[in-house]
Every structure is written in C-alpha cells, then in structure tokens.
Design an enzyme around this catalytic site. Structure first.
Site, PDB file in Angstrom:
ATOM      1  N   LYS A  24       0.824  -1.215   0.000  1.00  0.00           N
ATOM      2  CA  LYS A  24       0.000   0.000   0.000  1.00  0.00           C
ATOM      3  C   LYS A  24       0.861   1.269   0.000  1.00  0.00           C
ATOM      4  CE  LYS A  24      -4.292  -1.849   1.841  1.00  0.00           C
ATOM      5  NZ  LYS A  24      -3.943  -3.266   2.097  1.00  0.00           N
TER       6      LYS A  24
HETATM    7  C1  LIG Z   1      -4.604  -4.385   1.416  1.00  0.00           C
HETATM    8  C2  LIG Z   1      -3.856  -5.671   1.378  1.00  0.00           C
HETATM    9  C3  LIG Z   1      -4.218  -6.732   0.501  1.00  0.00           C
HETATM   10  C4  LIG Z   1      -5.445  -6.672  -0.395  1.00  0.00           C
HETATM   11  O1  LIG Z   1      -5.290  -5.798  -1.469  1.00  0.00           O
HETATM   12  P1  LIG Z   1      -6.568  -5.339  -2.311  1.00  0.00           P
HETATM   13  O2  LIG Z   1      -6.078  -4.336  -3.271  1.00  0.00           O
HETATM   14  O3  LIG Z   1      -7.523  -4.774  -1.304  1.00  0.00           O
HETATM   15  O4  LIG Z   1      -7.126  -6.551  -2.981  1.00  0.00           O
HETATM   16  C5  LIG Z   1      -3.416  -7.868   0.461  1.00  0.00           C
HETATM   17  N1  LIG Z   1      -2.347  -7.996   1.265  1.00  0.00           N
HETATM   18  C6  LIG Z   1      -1.968  -7.012   2.125  1.00  0.00           C
HETATM   19  C7  LIG Z   1      -0.799  -7.235   2.994  1.00  0.00           C
HETATM   20  C8  LIG Z   1      -2.708  -5.816   2.218  1.00  0.00           C
HETATM   21  O5  LIG Z   1      -2.333  -4.859   3.089  1.00  0.00           O
END
Ligand SMILES: *Cc1c(COP(=O)(O)O)cnc(C)c1O
Length: 432
Positions: free
Chosen positions: A107
């Site tokens: 993220k």
């Molecule tokens: C947010 C997150 C996901 C999921 O990603 P999306 O884009 O919501 O499908 C997967 N793994 C981790 C570690 C995350 O923080």
C-alpha cells in the site's frame, strides 16, 4: 483523460477532481474513459528504460494536464524510491516483494503517489486539507508515511485500540508533525462509522476541507500498475508470459494489474487468491454474486466481504463473465492451508512468506500443477514481520526487524485516546 462514475449519475471529471473527491457524488467509483495502449516498442524498452521514465510514461495519460510534467516526474520517482525485487523461490515460482517500503506493505506505492498528488492540489487550495481515515492496520501506516510532512495537508487516523499489531501501531503513532493518531476505544467498524458520519456532517464539512485516503481513490488505485511493469522488467523468461497470482481483498491491486494487461503488458493469466472471504471465487465459478459480512482470518488485510473494486473489473470486461474468466480465475484458501504453506515453503526453500503472500503462493502452485510448463510469480504484499504472532508461531523462527524499521520501533507512541462515538471525533475535529 476524464473519469466517469460507475453509477452513471455524476458529471465526468478530470484527475484532480477525482483525486480530491475520492468517490463520485452519486457514490459510484470513478473509472478512466479510455485505457491507454502501450506500443510494442514501449513494452520491449521496459527492460532498459530507467524506472522513473517508465513510470512517468505510464501515469502521464491518467494525470493529463492536472499536474505539470516536472512535478509528475518527481512524484513517480518518489513513489518508487525503494526496491521492488522479483525473487526466485522455486524453479517456476517467483515472488514480487512489495514490502520494502517505509511501512512494509504494497500500500506504500499507492499511498505515496496519492499523497503527493493531493499535496500538489492542496497548494492551490486556500484552506488546509484534512485527510480523515480509519484503519484496521496497513492502510493507516501507509497513509501516515505517504502524507508525512506534505505541506497544507493534515492527516487524522483512527485506529481501534489494542487491535493493531505492535509494528502497525508504531507506524501510525510515532511520526508527529502533520500526522495525528486517534486511538479509539472500540473496534474497526466503530472507527469506520465515525469517519463516514464525519463526511456526511454538513456542519463539519462546511468548516473543514475534509477528504479521504480510501483505497478506491484513483490516485491510489492506478499507480499500482507500475509494479506489474517492474516485474516484467525483471522477469527472466521473456519468451514465456507469466501467470500472476495476487492476494486479494478489495480487489484494487489485481484490478490495476488487469488494466496494465489491457494496455499491453504480457500476462498469461491472473489468479485472484482469496482467503475464506470468497464472494469472487464463488461468482467466477458461476454462483450468485452475494456480498456478506467479512470473516476474520490470519490474512486480515484481505478480510473483505464486499470487495469495492470488483465493479471496476466487471466494467473493464463490459460485464462479460466469459471474457473475464479467460484471463482471471479466483480461488479461496483456508487458514490451515495458509499455515501449512508458510511452514512447508520455509522448510523446503528457506523463504519466509507472510499469511497474505502464502495465499498467493499456494494459489499459484496449484494453478501451475494443473497447467504444466507454465511459470509465474505471486505478489508478496507484506513483510512477515508485520504478522509475528502467526508467522513466528508457525515456523518457530524469530523474524529480524528490518533496519529501516528499527527507529520506528524505538520511537515514542503519541496518540490521542478517544471514545468510540461520533461526538468525540467531532469535538476533536472542531478544535483542530
Ligand atoms: C490491502 C492488502 C491486501 C489486499 O489488497 P486489495 O487491493 O484490497 O485486494 C493484500 N495484502 C496485504 C498485505 C494488504 O495490506
């Protein structure tokens, strides 16, 4: 480029407005009105092109004339200022490690891009912009670090007291300056509700310029394409397209990958790897699309019962399930399979998976078993040190804290404790 609302009941807007609003006034998600097509020459040049140049060329059409070229070049280079290596785990399976950023999860990429865009737009704004966000763990840290020290932007993060991991809490509460952590006596749903109530409060929104840093924001969603190109840059088998497995919750990450492949990036197949929150796997196997309450699992960042970005995926394929399932399949993996995979891969290869990456790994392994001769990579979306209570219990291995995170772990926590009701949040924001 313009963005239209998937509810088709709001005016089309440019990148700046879509970024500031987050969601269209009719509550629809914004979607680009064209998908840029990359030339064969561009795809072939990715291998030799500097990362910043590649990233600039990908993002420029989406941003249009809302950000000048020199500023956008700086933004993309800051967005990708940490390693994103493609690491060999077995002969056929590689790991795209997206956890080398400041908060150890993928993220960081979207949050860094979005915060810098919003920071640029905020300079034209007379009043300060207040970003209000609720987090169950990963989002808050990425947003906090993304917006840290961005002039004109104050960030207020609500997190549930005692319900985030120690690393996650430190990432939220130790920065200071324009980052304000509110430790809420309640759970994540309380935090989420308080934030939603604030956005709906006309009295408040007339006094404070409030915006969200939600994952549905186009400025967080679209730059996620970039690491699929970085993977291709490092992919060792150029005459064989990779199968890509993406641990999925809200489906923003995989949707960005699908956009990149529509633009021309070579991809053999996508797998949306889910935990037991299996709305999409069921749907792709022909069942009704039926969102439900999320179940708690080891891979908590994927505990989503009603994935917001799936409507974007359907839009990309003109609602055609037949076309969609040609390139995308989806599987659901249990906690015990996740644990078995973490332990087995650690023993067999020495590679330490986090619970989210483990789901991506297992889904890919199963697919390759059914499709011999193919190769692929999974997205390792978080560092295992973010989930020590499960990963250390399963493997018995004490995970060393990465160097760049150590200062955060030593820093002093600063948070304002508030009750889990809207009045407490309102009082805090009024005195801001
Ligand atoms: C947010 C997150 C996901 C999921 O990603 P999306 O884009 O919501 O499908 C997967 N793994 C981790 C570690 C995350 O923080």
């Amino acid at each position: 480029m313009k963005y239209y609302s998937l509810q088709h009941n709001s005016p089309n807007v440019d990148f700046k407005t879509a970024t500031i609003l987050g969601q269209a006034p009719d509550k629809g998600l914004y979607f680009p009105d064209e998908i840029p097509q990359w030339s064969k020459e561009f795809i072939e040049s990715i291998q030799s092109l500097p990362i910043e140049e590649m990233a600039y060329r990908v993002m420029a059409p989406y941003v249009g004339d809302t950000i000048p070229e020199s500023v956008l070049r700086k933004i993309v280079s800051e967005t990708l200022s940490f390693d994103i290596p493609l690491v060999r785990v077995t002969e056929d399976i590689y790991s795209l490690e997206l956890f080398h950023g400041p908060t150890l999860a993928f993220k960081d990429v979207g949050a860094r891009f979005m915060s810098r865009c919003l920071g640029y737009f905020a300079r034209e704004q007379k009043e300060q912009v207040v970003v209000l966000v609720a987090t169950s763990g990963d989002t808050g840290g990425a947003v906090a670090h993304g917006f840290y020290d961005v002039p004109g932007v104050e960030v207020v993060i609500l997190y549930p007291s005692g319900k985030v991991s120690p690393v996650q809490e430190k990432q939220l509460t130790t920065l200071g300056k324009n980052i304000h952590a509110l430790e809420v006596q309640g759970n994540f749903d309380d935090c989420q509700r308080m934030v939603k109530t604030a956005f709906a409060d006309d009295y408040l929104t007339q006094r404070i310029f409030l915006t969200s840093a939600n994952s549905i924001n186009v400025a967080r969603w679209l730059p996620q394409q970039l690491y699929y190109l970085l993977a291709w840059k490092q992919w060792p088998f150029k005459n064989q397209k990779p199968v890509i497995s993406v641990p999925s919750g809200n489906f923003g990450n995989i949707c960005a990958g699908l956009i990149a492949s529509r633009s021309g990036l070579p991809v053999e197949h996508f797998i949306a790897a889910c935990n037991v929150n299996d709305v999409v796997p069921r749907f792709l196997q022909g069942e009704e699309y039926s969102p439900r309450r999320a179940l708690a699992t080891l891979s908590n960042a994927m505990d989503v019962g009603d994935p917001s970005n799936f409507t974007r995926i359907l839009e990309l394929f003109d609602q055609s399930l037949t076309d969609l399932t040609k390139i995308l399949s989806s599987v659901s993996i249990t906690d015990s399979e996740t644990e078995e995979t973490i332990l087995r891969i650690f023993k067999e290869t020495g590679y330490l998976l986090d619970p989210h990456g483990a789901i991506g790994y297992l889904a890919l392994e199963e697919y390759l078993r059914e499709h011999p001769g193919k190769k692929g990579f999974f997205l390792e979306t978080a560092h295992p040190v973010k989930f020590p209570e499960s990963v250390e219990r399963i493997t018995g291995y004490k995970i060393p804290v990465p160097e760049h995170v150590k200062p955060i772990m030593m820093a002093e926590k600063k948070a304002t404790f508030i009750h889990g009701d809207y009045e407490s949040l309102k009082k805090y924001l009024e005195n801001f």
